[in-house]
Motif scaffolding. Structure first.
Motif, PDB file in Angstrom:
ATOM      1  N   ASP A 102       0.844  -1.198   0.000  1.00 55.90           N
ATOM      2  CA  ASP A 102       0.000   0.000   0.000  1.00 55.90           C
ATOM      3  C   ASP A 102       0.875   1.242   0.000  1.00 55.90           C
ATOM      4  O   ASP A 102       1.825   1.351   0.766  1.00 55.90           O
ATOM      5  CB  ASP A 102      -0.906  -0.012   1.233  1.00 55.90           C
ATOM      6  CG  ASP A 102      -2.109   0.881   1.011  1.00 55.90           C
ATOM      7  OD1 ASP A 102      -2.209   1.450  -0.105  1.00 55.90           O
ATOM      8  OD2 ASP A 102      -2.915   0.977   1.930  1.00 55.90           O
ATOM      9  N   GLY A 103       0.566   2.159  -0.907  1.00 57.70           N
ATOM     10  CA  GLY A 103       1.376   3.347  -1.013  1.00 57.70           C
ATOM     11  C   GLY A 103       0.695   4.555  -0.427  1.00 57.70           C
ATOM     12  O   GLY A 103      -0.480   4.801  -0.710  1.00 57.70           O
ATOM     13  N   PRO A 104       1.361   5.336   0.337  1.00 64.58           N
ATOM     14  CA  PRO A 104       0.726   6.495   0.992  1.00 64.58           C
ATOM     15  C   PRO A 104       0.806   7.754   0.162  1.00 64.58           C
ATOM     16  O   PRO A 104       0.165   8.741   0.480  1.00 64.58           O
ATOM     17  CB  PRO A 104       1.537   6.628   2.273  1.00 64.58           C
ATOM     18  CG  PRO A 104       2.912   6.168   1.874  1.00 64.58           C
ATOM     19  CD  PRO A 104       2.714   5.097   0.853  1.00 64.58           C
ATOM     20  N   GLN A 105       1.592   7.836  -0.847  1.00 62.55           N
ATOM     21  CA  GLN A 105       1.795   9.113  -1.506  1.00 62.55           C
ATOM     22  C   GLN A 105       1.553   8.974  -3.005  1.00 62.55           C
ATOM     23  O   GLN A 105       1.662   7.892  -3.580  1.00 62.55           O
ATOM     24  CB  GLN A 105       3.224   9.634  -1.266  1.00 62.55           C
ATOM     25  CG  GLN A 105       4.286   8.786  -1.918  1.00 62.55           C
ATOM     26  CD  GLN A 105       5.674   9.297  -1.595  1.00 62.55           C
ATOM     27  OE1 GLN A 105       6.081   9.301  -0.450  1.00 62.55           O
ATOM     28  NE2 GLN A 105       6.379   9.725  -2.610  1.00 62.55           N
ATOM     29  N   SER A 106       1.259  10.118  -3.578  1.00 63.45           N
ATOM     30  CA  SER A 106       1.043  10.108  -5.013  1.00 63.45           C
ATOM     31  C   SER A 106       2.384  10.189  -5.729  1.00 63.45           C
ATOM     32  O   SER A 106       3.332  10.793  -5.242  1.00 63.45           O
ATOM     33  CB  SER A 106       0.165  11.304  -5.416  1.00 63.45           C
ATOM     34  OG  SER A 106       0.817  12.500  -5.065  1.00 63.45           O
ATOM     35  N   VAL A 107       2.437   9.573  -6.879  1.00 65.75           N
ATOM     36  CA  VAL A 107       3.699   9.522  -7.624  1.00 65.75           C
ATOM     37  C   VAL A 107       3.482  10.203  -8.968  1.00 65.75           C
ATOM     38  O   VAL A 107       2.602   9.816  -9.732  1.00 65.75           O
ATOM     39  CB  VAL A 107       4.131   8.067  -7.840  1.00 65.75           C
ATOM     40  CG1 VAL A 107       5.402   8.031  -8.669  1.00 65.75           C
ATOM     41  CG2 VAL A 107       4.321   7.388  -6.509  1.00 65.75           C
ATOM     42  N   PRO A 108       4.238  11.217  -9.250  1.00 65.26           N
ATOM     43  CA  PRO A 108       4.090  11.877 -10.548  1.00 65.26           C
ATOM     44  C   PRO A 108       4.729  11.041 -11.655  1.00 65.26           C
ATOM     45  O   PRO A 108       5.619  10.247 -11.422  1.00 65.26           O
ATOM     46  CB  PRO A 108       4.848  13.189 -10.344  1.00 65.26           C
ATOM     47  CG  PRO A 108       5.891  12.870  -9.332  1.00 65.26           C
ATOM     48  CD  PRO A 108       5.297  11.837  -8.426  1.00 65.26           C
ATOM     49  N   LYS A 109       4.240  11.227 -12.823  1.00 71.11           N
ATOM     50  CA  LYS A 109       4.905  10.635 -13.975  1.00 71.11           C
ATOM     51  C   LYS A 109       6.180  11.445 -14.255  1.00 71.11           C
ATOM     52  O   LYS A 109       6.291  12.571 -13.805  1.00 71.11           O
ATOM     53  CB  LYS A 109       3.952  10.656 -15.191  1.00 71.11           C
ATOM     54  CG  LYS A 109       2.813   9.667 -15.013  1.00 71.11           C
ATOM     55  CD  LYS A 109       2.190   9.314 -16.324  1.00 71.11           C
ATOM     56  CE  LYS A 109       3.137   8.357 -17.045  1.00 71.11           C
ATOM     57  NZ  LYS A 109       2.519   7.736 -18.230  1.00 71.11           N
ATOM     58  N   PRO A 110       7.116  11.002 -14.949  1.00 72.19           N
ATOM     59  CA  PRO A 110       7.071   9.728 -15.665  1.00 72.19           C
ATOM     60  C   PRO A 110       7.520   8.551 -14.789  1.00 72.19           C
ATOM     61  O   PRO A 110       8.332   8.702 -13.894  1.00 72.19           O
ATOM     62  CB  PRO A 110       8.041   9.943 -16.807  1.00 72.19           C
ATOM     63  CG  PRO A 110       9.055  10.875 -16.253  1.00 72.19           C
ATOM     64  CD  PRO A 110       8.336  11.763 -15.290  1.00 72.19           C
ATOM     65  N   LEU A 111       7.020   7.442 -15.098  1.00 68.29           N
ATOM     66  CA  LEU A 111       7.480   6.198 -14.526  1.00 68.29           C
ATOM     67  C   LEU A 111       8.512   5.595 -15.484  1.00 68.29           C
ATOM     68  O   LEU A 111       8.400   5.709 -16.693  1.00 68.29           O
ATOM     69  CB  LEU A 111       6.325   5.224 -14.335  1.00 68.29           C
ATOM     70  CG  LEU A 111       5.229   5.682 -13.372  1.00 68.29           C
ATOM     71  CD1 LEU A 111       4.090   4.687 -13.416  1.00 68.29           C
ATOM     72  CD2 LEU A 111       5.772   5.808 -11.970  1.00 68.29           C
ATOM     73  N   LEU A 112       9.451   4.980 -14.929  1.00 72.68           N
ATOM     74  CA  LEU A 112      10.509   4.363 -15.726  1.00 72.68           C
ATOM     75  C   LEU A 112      10.457   2.869 -15.496  1.00 72.68           C
ATOM     76  O   LEU A 112      10.352   2.405 -14.368  1.00 72.68           O
ATOM     77  CB  LEU A 112      11.883   4.905 -15.300  1.00 72.68           C
ATOM     78  CG  LEU A 112      12.013   6.429 -15.318  1.00 72.68           C
ATOM     79  CD1 LEU A 112      13.365   6.841 -14.760  1.00 72.68           C
ATOM     80  CD2 LEU A 112      11.835   6.968 -16.715  1.00 72.68           C
ATOM     81  N   TRP A 113      10.477   2.125 -16.545  1.00 73.70           N
ATOM     82  CA  TRP A 113      10.491   0.672 -16.423  1.00 73.70           C
ATOM     83  C   TRP A 113      11.252   0.092 -17.587  1.00 73.70           C
ATOM     84  O   TRP A 113      11.477   0.747 -18.598  1.00 73.70           O
ATOM     85  CB  TRP A 113       9.066   0.089 -16.356  1.00 73.70           C
ATOM     86  CG  TRP A 113       8.282   0.327 -17.617  1.00 73.70           C
ATOM     87  CD1 TRP A 113       8.226  -0.463 -18.701  1.00 73.70           C
ATOM     88  CD2 TRP A 113       7.486   1.468 -17.901  1.00 73.70           C
ATOM     89  NE1 TRP A 113       7.440   0.101 -19.670  1.00 73.70           N
ATOM     90  CE2 TRP A 113       6.962   1.292 -19.192  1.00 73.70           C
ATOM     91  CE3 TRP A 113       7.147   2.636 -17.184  1.00 73.70           C
ATOM     92  CZ2 TRP A 113       6.134   2.218 -19.784  1.00 73.70           C
ATOM     93  CZ3 TRP A 113       6.324   3.541 -17.778  1.00 73.70           C
ATOM     94  CH2 TRP A 113       5.833   3.332 -19.076  1.00 73.70           C
ATOM     95  N   GLY A 114      11.627  -1.104 -17.450  1.00 71.57           N
ATOM     96  CA  GLY A 114      12.342  -1.777 -18.525  1.00 71.57           C
ATOM     97  C   GLY A 114      11.586  -3.002 -18.946  1.00 71.57           C
ATOM     98  O   GLY A 114      11.544  -3.993 -18.225  1.00 71.57           O
TER      99      GLY A 114
END
Lengths: 649, 298
Positions: free
Chosen positions: A407-419
């Motif tokens: 469970d995550g408590p905070q919002s995450v801005p984009k961009p997301l990085l993935w491979g």
């Protein structure tokens, strides 16, 4: 044993030998007498001391010259006389040294007293004829040949496998030769006697030594050198060998496929026996054709194929070359996983359950347990994999693989990085449309690979710690658009597969073929530990992090390969199937007995060999030089008498 | 070159006088007997009158007693004019205690005495050494030239390698017939041939020059000691000879050297050349004491 490449350094060493071909046939029976030449040093020192006599300037030397005689002042003549005396004394010393070194000329001196042994170490030399392999027989033959030489004759040892190697430079030290022979091992390389012979001849030409070349090989090797008339060839082993090999084993839907080949000789009655962890699971006649390869599909019971273990396919009974009679692979367990899904209040998201039901070969969804995070440890320990939603169970056993949606408590801005595809968990997964409401930035440990990254930190990691694999996602599926994506069930499938296998390696790898490890290694890892049998080597990945090649197992040695990280984490286990070179075994050839080859070696010097001793002449010359030199030194100056004469000084 | 004569010694020398057997070479009238008849104040002898004789010298008292004409002959009186021929070859050495220094000290002492008495002196150092030419006056005369004379001597350095006989040829034009010369050398040139010292002495004697020879020797030349096996190098020619100088060879050499001195003395005596020996390393007191002892100064 690979002692030294036959490079220029080796050739320089060879060129130091005093014996030259094409020159006056002369050899010394006691070359150690050359140490006597050190006596030249005191002679030179005395001469220099004589030249550096104390200088006394005088007003005029004519009074002294009147006393000493007219010749006393002729320094040029005196120096010439002293130099002549020194030259004569040095010549006397040289002649005396040569005399003591016992020079001989004639037939005894013209014979070559160097032996170059080229020992075949190719794959065929692994063939066992009776109690010993051919290589062991060749080693014994080399020892026998060396034993026939005189004590001061030198021996050079070459090992011919895929290349050519000097394992003992020219030496008369029999201990060095014995140690080199003891350390030599046969290889799996194809025969290359021609190359070794060419290199040995080149070395001999540079060394300008007339030597006897002795090639020790098996009948096939001897036959390949049939045109060579100037070398001695000894063939060890039987002329007709029979050898069939299991070239490889691969998995099929119903069992395994065994690749066979009759490499040498006529095929015999052979049986292919398939065992798993030593238990025979199948046995059937091997269909072999001379000089041809064939494949044999072996049906293996499903219970065996789905279980884990080491499968070995072996031809029985063994033939002349037993090391290629077997090959194998690792069996991975294929039973569906028993999972426990924990969620707050045991309320598991339905899309997760649907995803689990969509992969019946991986997960037994009907047997899955739903539990709350505070479930007892016994419940969690009964599962093969624990899937946690929200947060990790408090009583989670340390040895359980976990797929966690935290469970995550905070919002995450984009961009997301993935491979995508960089890790087995992300194989085929496209997370581009993913949106997250809340997330928990994670901290990746050294053995974990970041799957999804963001400006706030890693949002998904996978890795292995203390032998236990875990996939952690820093967000709940319900707090993202992940359940709506087609990648969601694939992500869960990949994660469970990866968590289940506990092994990233294929079932088997071919020797010297690259082992695919890309995507499963953390970025900071620059080397691997590769354990084959009892031998562990550290393999550097290099700057381009290329897949490391599989090692070449020793004939008859262990083939189980374990890969691990320097920190101790295991990457898995596999079996190395060494690839037998095609056509490596050639049994055609006539037997060449060792004694016939050894007959070409120069026999030991008999005491009554026809040779001429030069020592008396040299001794007489030394005496004459000594007398002349002494005369020049003791010659009195004209007009000088007594101890005060200049010459007496 | 070190100081040849100290002021104390100079003061002492100016109170002495040279003691030549005869004055020679001075030319003009002086206060020393010239050793020949001439205008002078010292009666020498009577001789019978001959036509052309100056009647003023007829001894009329003798005529009154003997009834024959006799004229009085007087001793000619001249100044002393001496030429010092100084050997500065390499064999004479150089520096303190060398034979050259003692030779120069002898010349300085004699010159100081003679110049103080009004005599004239000249210097010729031989052989000629390139780059070491000695600036000498043609003549030094009287007390006022004593300092210049001494300074000239102090500027003489050694190092020449020309044989004595050859080197002295350059000085021959300066040698005045019937003059006086003092040769200071070590007589170490091989005496044979044109370059030998015998030829030089012969020429001076031929010019009727009254020659005195100062033979310079050194203690090492008289007795080299037991040196052992050594390489002797000639200071002038660079030639070498290797000899083992043990006691036996040492004794032989000492005897040979003494015979060499005797040979020089005998030759010079045959030519009526006075031969005196001076040792290298002599101090000014030793030199003056030696000059007084042999009677060259008084």
């Amino acid at each position: 044993m690979r002692a030294q490449r036959p490079g220029f350094g080796c050739l320089r060493g060879l060129a130091r030998s005093p014996r030259r071909a094409g020159r006056l046939a002369l050899r010394f029976l006691r070359p150690e007498a050359v140490w006597l030449l050190l006596g030249a040093l005191p002679l030179l020192a005395l001469h220099l001391r004589r030249l550096r006599r104390r200088v006394v300037p005088v007003a005029s030397i004519h009074l002294w010259r009147e006393l000493a005689g007219a010749g006393a002042g002729r320094t040029g003549f005196r120096r010439l006389r002293e130099a002549g005396a020194l030259a004569l004394l040095l010549a006397a010393l040289l002649a005396l040294t040569a005399s003591l070194a016992a020079p001989v000329t004639g037939a005894a001196a013209t014979r070559a007293r160097s032996l170059v042994v080229i020992l075949d170490a190719s794959v065929s030399m692994n063939t066992r004829d009776g109690d010993a392999t051919r290589f062991e027989s060749g080693r014994a033959a080399a020892r026998q040949a060396v034993a026939r030489l005189a004590a001061d004759d030198d021996v050079t040892l070459w090992l011919a496998d895929g290349g050519a190697w000097v394992i003992a430079e020219p030496t008369a030290d029999r201990g060095v030769i014995a140690r080199a022979l003891d350390g030599a091992r046969p290889t799996l390389a194809p025969r290359s006697l021609d190359r070794a012979l060419a290199l040995a001849r080149r070395a001999l030409s540079l060394r300008r030594v007339r030597a006897t070349l002795l090639v020790i090989s098996d009948p096939g090797g001897a036959a390949s050198l049939a045109d060579e008339d100037e070398i001695a060839i000894a063939a060890v082993g039987d002329a007709a060998i029979r050898n069939a090999a299991v070239l490889g084993v691969t998995r099929t839907e119903s069992g395994v496929r065994v690749h066979l080949a009759q490499l040498a000789g006529a095929p015999g009655e052979r049986t292919l026996r398939v065992t798993v962890d030593g238990e025979t699971v199948a046995e059937l006649p091997a269909i072999l054709t001379a000089g041809r390869e064939s494949s044999l599909d072996v049906l293996v019971p499903e219970r065996v194929v789905g279980a884990s273990g080491i499968l070995e396919a072996r031809l029985v009974p063994p033939d002349d070359f037993v090391d290629d009679d077997a090959n194998g692979l690792i069996l991975r367990s294929a039973a569906p996983l028993r999972v426990v899904v924990t969620a707050p209040g045991a309320k598991v998201a339905p899309f997760l359950l649907e995803a689990l039901r969509a992969m019946p070969s991986i997960v037994d969804a009907d047997a899955a347990l739903l539990a709350s995070p505070d479930a007892a440890a016994g419940v969690l320990a009964a599962a093969d994999v624990v899937i946690a939603e929200g947060h990790l169970p408090a009583a989670l056993p340390a040895d359980r693989p976990v797929l966690a949606f935290l469970d995550g408590p905070q919002s995450v801005p984009k961009p997301l990085l993935w491979g995508v595809g960089s890790h087995p968990v992300l194989d085929g997964v496209n997370l581009a449309p993913l949106r997250l409401d809340r997330a928990l930035p994670l901290t990746a440990v050294a053995s974990e690979v970041v799957l999804v990254d963001s400006a706030s930190g890693p949002l998904a990691v996978a890795g292995e710690t203390d032998g236990v694999r875990r996939v952690r996602l820093g967000f709940r599926a319900a707090a993202s658009t992940l359940p709506l994506e087609p990648a969601f069930p694939l992500l869960v499938l990949n994660a469970l597969r990866w968590l289940r296998s506990g092994d990233t390696l294929p079932d088997a790898v071919a020797s010297e073929a690259p082992i695919r490890l890309s995507g499963v290694l953390p970025e900071q890892i620059d080397s691997l530990l590769m354990t084959l049998g009892e031998t562990t080597t550290r393999v550097s990945l290099g700057p381009d992090r290329a897949d490391p090649p599989a090692p070449v197992p020793e004939p008859g040695g262990a083939r189980l390969l374990r890969l691990g990280l320097p920190g101790g984490a295991s990457l898995g286990t596999t079996v190395v199937q060494w690839r037998l070179p095609r056509g490596a075994l050639d049994a055609d050839g006539e037997p060449r007995p060792l004694q016939a080859a050894l007959a070409r070696l120069p026999p030991p010097l008999p005491p009554d060999a026809p040779f001429h001793r030069l020592a008396p002449f040299l001794a007489a010359a030394a005496a004459a030089f000594l007398l002349l030199g002494s005369f020049l030194l003791s010659e009195r100056e004209p007009g000088s008498r007594g101890a005060g004469s200049p010459s007496a000084a | 070159m070190s100081v040849l004569l100290t002021p104390r010694m100079m003061d002492r020398l100016t109170r002495l006088d040279v003691n030549p057997r005869r004055a020679a070479g001075g030319g003009g009238a002086g206060d020393r007997l010239a050793g020949m008849a001439g205008v002078g104040s010292l009666f020498r002898e009577h001789r019978p009158y001959a036509p052309g004789d100056d009647l003023r010298y007829v001894d009329w008292n003798a005529y009154g007693r003997l009834r024959s004409l006799n004229v009085k002959v007087f001793e000619k009186e001249e100044n002393l004019d001496a030429l010092a021929l100084i050997d500065r070859s390499a064999s004479m050495g150089e520096g303190h205690g060398s034979k050259l220094e003692v030779a120069l000290r002898v010349v300085a002492a004699l010159g100081a005495v003679g110049l103080a008495r009004g005599a004239a002196a000249r210097i010729h150092a031989f052989p000629d050494v390139p780059g070491r030419r000695v600036a000498v006056r043609s003549i030094y005369r009287g007390r006022r030239d004593i300092d210049a004379f001494i300074r000239t001597l102090e500027s003489v350095t050694g190092g020449g390698t020309e044989p004595m006989g050859t080197a002295l040829r350059a000085a021959f034009p300066r040698v005045r017939p019937r003059g006086m010369a003092m040769v200071l050398t070590d007589f170490m040139d091989p005496a044979e041939g044109a370059g030998g010292w015998r030829r030089a002495i012969d020429y001076l004697v031929y010019r009727r020059v009254r020659v005195a020879a100062v033979h310079m020797v050194s203690a090492e030349e008289r007795d080299p000691g037991a040196l052992g096996a050594v390489r002797f190098v000639d200071s002038e020619t660079g030639e070498e000879v290797v000899i083992d100088v043990d006691e036996k060879m040492r004794a032989r050499y000492r005897a040979h050297f003494e015979s060499h001195i005797r040979e020089v003395r005998a030759y010079l005596r045959a030519k009526e050349v006075r031969h005196v020996v001076f040792e290298a390393g002599m101090t000014e007191d030793d030199v003056v004491r030696r000059l007084l002892a042999i009677g060259l100064i008084k």
